[in-house]
Enzyme design. Structure first.
Site, short mmCIF file in Angstrom:
data_model
loop_
_atom_site.label_atom_id
_atom_site.label_comp_id
_atom_site.label_asym_id
_atom_site.label_seq_id
_atom_site.Cartn_x
_atom_site.Cartn_y
_atom_site.Cartn_z
N GLU A 196 44.77 81.88 -2.35
CA GLU A 196 43.91 82.26 -3.49
C GLU A 196 43.79 83.78 -3.60
OE1 GLU A 196 40.80 79.59 -1.99
OE2 GLU A 196 40.71 78.71 -3.98
N GLU B 272 42.98 72.58 1.63
CA GLU B 272 41.55 72.29 1.79
C GLU B 272 41.25 70.80 1.85
OE1 GLU B 272 42.83 74.56 -0.27
OE2 GLU B 272 41.59 76.37 -0.29
N ALA C 162 40.25 80.85 4.47
CA ALA C 162 38.90 81.27 4.83
C ALA C 162 38.68 80.86 6.28
CB ALA C 162 37.89 80.58 3.92
N GLY D 167 42.21 79.99 1.15
CA GLY D 167 41.71 81.27 0.64
C GLY D 167 42.78 82.36 0.69
N1 CO8 Z 1 40.04 79.71 10.15
C1 CO8 Z 1 39.70 80.02 11.41
N2 CO8 Z 1 40.61 80.13 12.41
C2 CO8 Z 1 41.91 79.90 12.10
C3 CO8 Z 1 42.32 79.58 10.80
C4 CO8 Z 1 41.32 79.49 9.78
N3 CO8 Z 1 41.61 79.24 8.51
N4 CO8 Z 1 43.65 79.39 10.80
C5 CO8 Z 1 44.05 79.61 12.05
N5 CO8 Z 1 43.02 79.92 12.86
C6 CO8 Z 1 43.02 80.23 14.28
C7 CO8 Z 1 43.24 78.97 15.11
O1 CO8 Z 1 42.02 78.26 15.27
C8 CO8 Z 1 43.78 79.57 16.38
O2 CO8 Z 1 42.69 80.12 17.12
P1 CO8 Z 1 42.56 79.79 18.73
O3 CO8 Z 1 43.79 80.43 19.32
O4 CO8 Z 1 41.28 80.47 19.09
O5 CO8 Z 1 42.55 78.32 18.86
C9 CO8 Z 1 44.60 80.76 15.90
O6 CO8 Z 1 44.15 81.04 14.59
C10 CO8 Z 1 46.09 80.43 15.82
O7 CO8 Z 1 46.24 79.27 15.04
P2 CO8 Z 1 47.07 77.97 15.50
O8 CO8 Z 1 47.08 77.87 17.00
O9 CO8 Z 1 46.58 76.81 14.74
O10 CO8 Z 1 48.53 78.42 15.02
P3 CO8 Z 1 49.73 77.45 14.62
O11 CO8 Z 1 50.92 78.36 14.47
O12 CO8 Z 1 49.84 76.30 15.57
O13 CO8 Z 1 49.33 76.84 13.19
C11 CO8 Z 1 48.50 76.98 10.92
C12 CO8 Z 1 49.25 77.69 12.07
C13 CO8 Z 1 49.36 75.81 10.41
C14 CO8 Z 1 48.31 78.00 9.81
C15 CO8 Z 1 47.13 76.44 11.43
O14 CO8 Z 1 46.46 77.49 12.10
C16 CO8 Z 1 46.23 75.94 10.33
O15 CO8 Z 1 46.43 74.85 9.83
N6 CO8 Z 1 45.21 76.76 9.95
C17 CO8 Z 1 44.24 76.35 8.97
C18 CO8 Z 1 44.81 76.41 7.58
C19 CO8 Z 1 43.78 75.95 6.57
O16 CO8 Z 1 43.32 74.84 6.58
N7 CO8 Z 1 43.39 76.87 5.67
C20 CO8 Z 1 42.40 76.58 4.65
C21 CO8 Z 1 41.05 76.96 5.13
S1 CO8 Z 1 39.77 76.47 4.01
C22 CO8 Z 1 39.80 77.65 2.81
O17 CO8 Z 1 40.54 78.57 2.86
C23 CO8 Z 1 38.83 77.44 1.69
C24 CO8 Z 1 38.81 78.63 0.78
C25 CO8 Z 1 37.57 78.57 -0.03
C26 CO8 Z 1 37.22 79.90 -0.63
C27 CO8 Z 1 36.69 80.88 0.34
C28 CO8 Z 1 35.27 80.65 0.68
C29 CO8 Z 1 34.75 81.71 1.63
#
Ligand code: CO8
Length: 259
Positions: free
Chosen positions: A113, A133, A66, A110
Site C-alpha cells: 500500500e 491481510e 504493518a 501496508g
Molecule cells: N510485522 C511484524 N513483524 C514481521 C512482519 C510484520 N508484518 N513481517 C515479518 N516480520 C518479522 C518476523 O516476525 C520475523 O521476526 P523474528 O525473527 O523476531 O521472528 C522477522 O520479521 C523475519 O521474518 P520471517 O522469519 O517470517 O521471514 P521469512 O523470510 O521466513 O518470511 C515473509 C518472510 C513471508 C514476508 C513473512 O515474514 C510474512 O509473512 N510476514 C508477514 C506479511 C504480512 O502478513 N503482511 C501484512 C501485515 S498486515 C498489514 O500490513 C495491514 C496494513 C493495514 C494498514 C496499516 C495500518 C497501520
C-alpha cells in the site's frame, strides 16, 4: 539529516533517498518507522535543492507490511477512536515532489500500500507484491482495496486480496502495477537516475503534472480535464515557461530556475 533510527536518509545530486532500515523485522511499518518516514518526506519536500524523492527498502524487503506484533492486541474502540492508520500513514500523499518507490523483495500488506501511494513504482526482479491481510483475519487498511484495483483491474485485485497470494515482478509489470523491472543490483541507481531526470525539469511544472495525474484517481473526466486546464494555464505565470519555450526557439538547453 541525523537522528533517525529506522530509516536512512541521504541526498544524491538533486534526489532525496530514503531507505527503510529495520532489517530484523523485514521493514515492518511500526509507529516509529512511519513517524520517521513522514518527517523525512516532509523535510525533502521543503528542501529547494531536492527535486524528487526515492523510497526504497532492503534487498530482502521493501516492507513486509504493518507491524503485526504492534497491532495484534489492539481493540476495536482503540483502532476506531485513535483513527489507527490516520494521517501518519498518508503523509506520502501530501508530498508535492514526485516520490519513486524502488521495490526489491517483499512489498506486502501496508508495504504494498505504501508503494502504491508513491507516484511511480520500479521493481527489482526479486520483488514480490501482495495484500495478505485476509490470512490475518483483516483486510487492507491503507488504501489497498482501492488503489490495487485501479492499477490492475477488478479480477486480479480480487484474486490478490481474497487469496492473499503474492505476485512476482514479471506479473506486476504485466499488470501495470509497476512501470519497469530492473536487475536487483541496479534498482536504486535506476530509480535515482529517473529521479535526477525529473529533478532537472522546472519544479512547478513537475509538481503540477503530478497533481494533475493523481487527480485522475479522484475526479470525473470532466472535472479532471478542468483541473488540468487550470494548472496548465497557471504555468504561463512562471519564468520557467518563458525560459523553456525561448530555449526551444533559440535551439539551446533551458536553464530552469524553479520560478
Ligand atoms: N510485522 C511484524 N513483524 C514481521 C512482519 C510484520 N508484518 N513481517 C515479518 N516480520 C518479522 C518476523 O516476525 C520475523 O521476526 P523474528 O525473527 O523476531 O521472528 C522477522 O520479521 C523475519 O521474518 P520471517 O522469519 O517470517 O521471514 P521469512 O523470510 O521466513 O518470511 C515473509 C518472510 C513471508 C514476508 C513473512 O515474514 C510474512 O509473512 N510476514 C508477514 C506479511 C504480512 O502478513 N503482511 C501484512 C501485515 S498486515 C498489514 O500490513 C495491514 C496494513 C493495514 C494498514 C496499516 C495500518 C497501520
Amino acid at each position: 539529516m541525523a537522528g533517525y533510527g529506522m530509516i536512512k536518509v541521504e541526498t544524491r545530486g538533486k534526489v532525496g533517498l530514503i531507505t527503510l532500515d529495520r532489517p530484523a523485522a523485514l521493514n515492518a511499518l511500526c509507529d516509529q518507522l512511519m513517524t520517521e518516514l513522514g518527517q523525512a518526506l516532509r523535510a525533502f519536500d521543503t528542501e529547494a535543492a531536492v527535486g524528487a524523492i526515492v523510497l526504497t527498502g532492503s534487498e530482502k524487503a521493501f516492507a513486509a507490511g504493518a507491524d503485526i506484533k504492534e497491532m495484534k492486541d489492539r481493540t476495536y474502540p482503540a483502532v476506531h477512536f485513535e483513527d489507527f492508520i490516520g494521517n501518519k500513514w498518508e503523509t506520502v500523499l501530501t508530498i508535492k515532489k514526485p516520490v519513486i518507490a524502488a521495490v526489491a523483495g517483499f512489498a506486502l500488506g501496508g508495504g504494498c500500500e505504501l508503494a502504491m501511494m508513491c507516484d511511480i513504482i520500479i521493481a527489482a526482479e526479486t520483488a514480490k507484491f501482495g495484500q495478505p491481510e485476509i490470512r490475518l483475519g483483516i483486510i487492507p487498511g491503507a488504501g489497498g482495496s482501492q488503489r490495487l484495483i485501479r492499477a490492475v483491474g477488478k479480477s486480479k485485485a480480487m484474486d490478490m486480496i481474497l487469496t492473499g497470494r503474492m505476485m512476482d515482478a514479471a506479473e506486476a509489470e504485466r499488470s501495470n502495477l509497476v512501470t519497469r523491472v530492473v536487475p536487483a543490483e541496479s534498482l536504486v541507481e535506476e530509480a535515482l537516475k529517473m529521479g535526477e531526470a525529473i529533478a532537472a525539469f522546472s519544479q512547478p511544472s513537475v509538481a503540477m503534472a503530478k497533481e494533475a495525474v493523481n487527480a485522475a484517481h479522484e475526479l470525473s473526466l470532466k472535472e479532471g480535464v478542468r483541473l488540468e486546464r487550470r494548472l496548465f494555464h497557471s504555468l504561463f505565470a512562471t519564468e520557467d515557461q518563458k525560459e523553456g519555450m525561448s530555449a526551444f526557439a533559440e535551439k539551446r538547453k533551458p536553464a530552469f530556475r524553479n520560478a
